[in-house]
Design an enzyme around this catalytic site. Structure first.
Site, PDB file in Angstrom:
ATOM      1  N   GLU A 179     -17.691   5.656   0.765  1.00 10.84           N
ATOM      2  CA  GLU A 179     -16.992   5.057  -0.373  1.00 10.84           C
ATOM      3  C   GLU A 179     -17.830   5.092  -1.641  1.00 10.84           C
ATOM      4  O   GLU A 179     -17.296   5.223  -2.752  1.00 10.84           O
ATOM      5  CB  GLU A 179     -16.618   3.601  -0.038  1.00 10.84           C
ATOM      6  CG  GLU A 179     -15.638   3.449   1.122  1.00 10.84           C
ATOM      7  CD  GLU A 179     -16.271   3.548   2.497  1.00 10.84           C
ATOM      8  OE1 GLU A 179     -17.525   3.601   2.587  1.00 10.84           O
ATOM      9  OE2 GLU A 179     -15.528   3.566   3.499  1.00 10.84           O
ATOM     10  N   ARG A 198       0.844  -1.212   0.000  1.00 13.48           N
ATOM     11  CA  ARG A 198       0.000   0.000   0.000  1.00 13.48           C
ATOM     12  C   ARG A 198       0.874   1.255   0.000  1.00 13.48           C
ATOM     13  O   ARG A 198       0.552   2.269  -0.611  1.00 13.48           O
ATOM     14  CB  ARG A 198      -0.950   0.005   1.202  1.00 13.48           C
ATOM     15  CG  ARG A 198      -0.263  -0.093   2.544  1.00 13.48           C
ATOM     16  CD  ARG A 198      -1.254  -0.273   3.697  1.00 13.48           C
ATOM     17  NE  ARG A 198      -0.585  -0.858   4.860  1.00 13.48           N
ATOM     18  CZ  ARG A 198      -0.748  -0.433   6.109  1.00 13.48           C
ATOM     19  NH1 ARG A 198      -1.559   0.554   6.376  1.00 13.48           N
ATOM     20  NH2 ARG A 198      -0.121  -1.033   7.102  1.00 13.48           N
TER      21      ARG A 198
HETATM   22  C1  LIG Z   1     -17.444   1.298   5.578  1.00 17.28           C
HETATM   23  C2  LIG Z   1     -16.162   1.558   6.289  1.00 17.28           C
HETATM   24  N1  LIG Z   1     -15.281   2.424   5.765  1.00 17.28           N
HETATM   25  C3  LIG Z   1     -14.094   2.640   6.381  1.00 17.28           C
HETATM   26  C4  LIG Z   1     -13.763   1.986   7.536  1.00 17.28           C
HETATM   27  C5  LIG Z   1     -12.419   2.198   8.185  1.00 17.28           C
HETATM   28  N2  LIG Z   1     -12.557   2.950   9.444  1.00 17.28           N
HETATM   29  C6  LIG Z   1     -12.559   2.336  10.635  1.00 17.28           C
HETATM   30  S1  LIG Z   1     -12.818   3.389  11.924  1.00 17.28           S
HETATM   31  C7  LIG Z   1     -12.919   4.724  10.882  1.00 17.28           C
HETATM   32  C8  LIG Z   1     -13.200   6.082  11.455  1.00 17.28           C
HETATM   33  C9  LIG Z   1     -14.439   6.076  12.286  1.00 17.28           C
HETATM   34  O1  LIG Z   1     -14.708   7.334  12.838  1.00 17.28           O
HETATM   35  P1  LIG Z   1     -15.886   7.478  13.894  1.00 17.28           P
HETATM   36  O2  LIG Z   1     -17.121   6.834  13.369  1.00 17.28           O
HETATM   37  O3  LIG Z   1     -15.983   8.901  14.261  1.00 17.28           O
HETATM   38  O4  LIG Z   1     -15.389   6.575  15.114  1.00 17.28           O
HETATM   39  P2  LIG Z   1     -14.589   7.006  16.440  1.00 17.28           P
HETATM   40  O5  LIG Z   1     -14.131   8.415  16.292  1.00 17.28           O
HETATM   41  O6  LIG Z   1     -15.552   6.861  17.547  1.00 17.28           O
HETATM   42  O7  LIG Z   1     -13.449   6.038  16.556  1.00 17.28           O
HETATM   43  C10 LIG Z   1     -12.737   4.309   9.551  1.00 17.28           C
HETATM   44  C11 LIG Z   1     -12.738   5.197   8.385  1.00 17.28           C
HETATM   45  C12 LIG Z   1     -14.718   1.068   8.042  1.00 17.28           C
HETATM   46  N3  LIG Z   1     -14.483   0.352   9.154  1.00 17.28           N
HETATM   47  N4  LIG Z   1     -15.897   0.879   7.417  1.00 17.28           N
END
Ligand SMILES: Cc1ncc(C[n+]2csc(CCOP(=O)(O)OP(=O)(O)O)c2C)c(N)n1
Ligand SMILES: [Mg+2]
Lengths: 342, 277
Positions: free
Chosen positions: A82, A34
């Site tokens: 996405e 990546r």
């Molecule tokens: C559909 C999807 N896209 C991307 C991700 C990767 N991902 C995991 S956590 C995250 C950020 C989440 O932010 P938030 O919902 O605010 O959670 P918190 O701040 O409470 O950790 C991302 C982009 C995922 N798990 N699922």
């Protein structure tokens, strides 16, 4: 027995020397591909102002945040959305831009699949889909983040181009090639570090397999992170007196049918090995080719009809049957079948 | 049946224990998501140790209240809460993200006792909660469904599809809780993809909105109680929280979304959270 380096091609000499080391995967220099993609797209941007990067809140995980730092007006972070990102990439491509839409492979190939099919592939728009965490290369994150079917899905789309490179330098070359390719390209990258096998002179060409080891007893055709495991398996088999051809099939589609048929004719037995479910990926593609043109014994290494689980990357792919001991067994089996004519 | 209903001071003590467990798990696994686990800790503690009708001996009890951590990457807080509640031995916490573990990198309802829904792909757990609420109504069951979503997760279009459905069917047996910690994976929400005005958006979608301080246990408890009394409309509790809450160097720092502490940071974090009992 000592390793015979003259049987091997394209590999870095230090890699060949280590192929029989029990700790090959911890000793070799390893890079998560990546990051090679992120480097390559940054280099491309200097040469071509039409290249833009789209992110979906995982730019920190792919390193495309470096692209955002350098080119703030050429990076578009859509947040955790996405589907919106993929269809927006299609829209950008209609104007002549070359968008690299970056996310994890599960989300690129599944969450946004409708957009990828109907807005990108059907109109044949020039979007490059950059998919990290492909196959079961994210180990600890578990099943929801393991894209064990991304290659099957992407291959099933009409007119798609699907690339699954084995290491860091070939990933950079694939990224350059994708930028020059007319139409959508799916590029897949590993989450975890994988051994650096080649240098940047690797003869990468979309749609052309690369011979990595000579041999006439059987052929292993592998892709993505399993190429390294196939090489280790071939060397193990060499120590036991088998001479096994190894081919890197970095482009799953368009498939290099000629090289497959040549291997079939010359070695009479084929094993495919992939970090992808056995339905619809490399194993299926090779099997389809053989059945219609030159039926010979064949075995498939891949994820069986199951979901995997969390665990360290190498432990997970070993438990789910993708590592060299499994490949060795499959090769012995296919040679047995070749001999007995079954 | 609720066999335990902790008081506010007891809940605060328990939340501290759960925070220590979160740090310990993520340090041991050398991976995981501390920030979003710590921001959600006080609310999960109140839900499991006071609000929810559950039977720990019978995690599949069909009349139990449900909880879904739609922001599934924060599962360390869920696992630590369930362990402390007695669903399984706390020793399991050391196996997070290891091969053959009950505790997967993202929560798996078929592996972990007490986990009501498999999550990890953001923007799906909330819809599953809508489904459970509709099912409860059809089955004439009186269980309540609690779903926690992330503020970054709110950017997924599917969250708004679920919000429309909740309003259409007036799902008053469903309560959403927004862990509004202002951060997502890459950095601050405001920089990545702004979501404000959050409360107005939910109101416009037909939801009853209550805003609270997500770390004030007295407020949490009274608001969760209050949410159960509101009829004819779905409720969302917008909890203003601090990502990394309780560990000074993690608080409100983007880098602590998905990173394990090193040995020195681990020692400091555990010290700040008080010595284990
Ligand atoms: C559909 C999807 N896209 C991307 C991700 C990767 N991902 C995991 S956590 C995250 C950020 C989440 O932010 P938030 O919902 O605010 O959670 P918190 O701040 O409470 O950790 C991302 C982009 C995922 N798990 N699922
Ligand atoms: Mg957040």
């Amino acid at each position: 027995m000592t390793i015979n380096p003259s049987r091997y091609h394209q590999l870095l000499p230090e890699v060949v020397q280590m192929l029989d080391a029990p700790d090959f995967f911890t000793r070799t220099k390893s890079i998560a591909t990546r990051f090679s993609y992120a480097e390559a797209v940054l280099e491309l941007a200097e040469r071509n102002s039409r290249i833009v990067v789209l992110d979906a809140d995982v730019s920190k995980s792919i390193n495309t945040n470096k692209f955002a730092d350098k080119y703030p007006d050429r990076e578009f972070n859509f947040g955790i959305a996405e589907q919106n990102m993929m269809a927006a990439a299609a829209g950008m491509a209609t104007t002549g831009l070359i968008p690299f839409a970056s996310t994890y492979a599960v989300f690129a190939s599944l969450r946004a699949l409708d957009q990828v099919r109907n807005s990108i592939h059907y109109p044949h728009l020039n979007v490059k889909i950059a998919a990290s965490h492909s196959g079961i290369t994210p180990g600890p994150d578990g099943v929801t983040h393991q894209a064990q079917e991304d290659l099957s899905i992407m291959r099933s789309l009409a007119t798609s181009t699907v690339i699954a490179t084995a290491d860091a330098p070939s990933t950079k070359l694939a990224t350059y090639a994708a930028a020059d390719w007319d139409g959508p390209v799916y590029l897949s990258f590993t989450r975890d570090p994988v051994p650096v096998l080649f240098d940047i002179n690797y003869p990468f060409q979309i749609g052309k397999m690369v011979l990595l080891r000579d041999g006439n007893d059987a052929t292993i055709i592998a892709n993505r992170d399993i190429v390294a495991h196939a090489l280790v398996a071939a060397e193990k088999l060499a120590q036991e007196g088998f001479d096994i051809r190894v081919i890197d099939c970095h482009t799953l589609k368009p498939l290099d049918v000629e090289t497959i048929l040549q291997a079939a004719r010359e070695t009479g037995a084929i094993v495919t090995a992939e970090n992808n479910i056995i339905f619809g990926g490399l194993g299926s593609a090779v099997a389809e080719t053989l059945v219609e043109n030159y039926p010979i014994p064949m075995q498939r290494i891949g994820v069986q009809d199951t979901f995997a689980e969390s665990g360290p990357y190498l432990q997970v792919i070993d438990k789910y049957g993708l590592t060299s001991p499994h490949i060795v067994r499959a090769v012995k089996r296919v040679i047995e079948r070749k001999k007995s004519g079954r | 049946m609720i066999d335990k209903k902790l008081s506010v001071p007891e809940l605060e003590q328990m939340a501290k224990q759960i925070r220590r467990d979160i740090i310990d798990m993520i340090f041991t696994a050398n991976a995981g998501h501390p920030g979003g686990s710590l921001s959600a800790t006080d609310i999960l503690t109140a839900l499991y140790f006071r609000m929810m009708r559950i039977e720990i001996q019978n995690p599949q009890w069909e009349d139990r209240d449900r909880f879904i951590l739609s922001k599934g990457h924060a599962c360390p807080v869920w696992y630590a809460t369930l362990a402390n509640r007695g669903f399984y031995d706390r020793a399991h916490l050391k196996t997070l993200r290891k091969l053959n573990s009950l505790l997967q990198g993202h929560a798996d309802m078929k592996k972990t006792p007490g986990v009501d829904m498999t999550v990890g792909s953001l923007g799906q757990g909330f819809s599953a909660g809508v489904g459970m609420s509709l099912a409860a109504r059809y089955l004439k069951k009186d269980f309540h469904v609690w779903v926690m979503i992330g503020d970054g997760e709110m950017q997924e279009g599917a969250v708004w599809e679920a919000a429309m459905a909740g309003a259409k069917w007036k799902l008053d047996n469903l309560t959403a809780i927004l862990d509004k910690n202002g951060l997502q994976n890459d950095t601050f929400i405001e920089k990545v993809m702004p979501i404000e005005p959050v409360a107005d958006k939910w109101r416009a979608f037909g939801w009853n909105v209550i805003e609270i301080d997500g770390h004030n246990m007295t407020q949490i408890v009274s608001t969760l109680d209050c949410a159960l009394t509101i009829k004819g409309v779905p409720t969302i509790i917008i909890a203003n929280t601090i990502k990394g809450k309780g560990v000074s160097f993690m608080e409100n720092q983007p880098e602590w979304h998905g990173k394990a502490p090193n040995a020195e940071q681990y020692r400091q974090a555990m010290q700040e959270l008080g010595v284990a009992q």
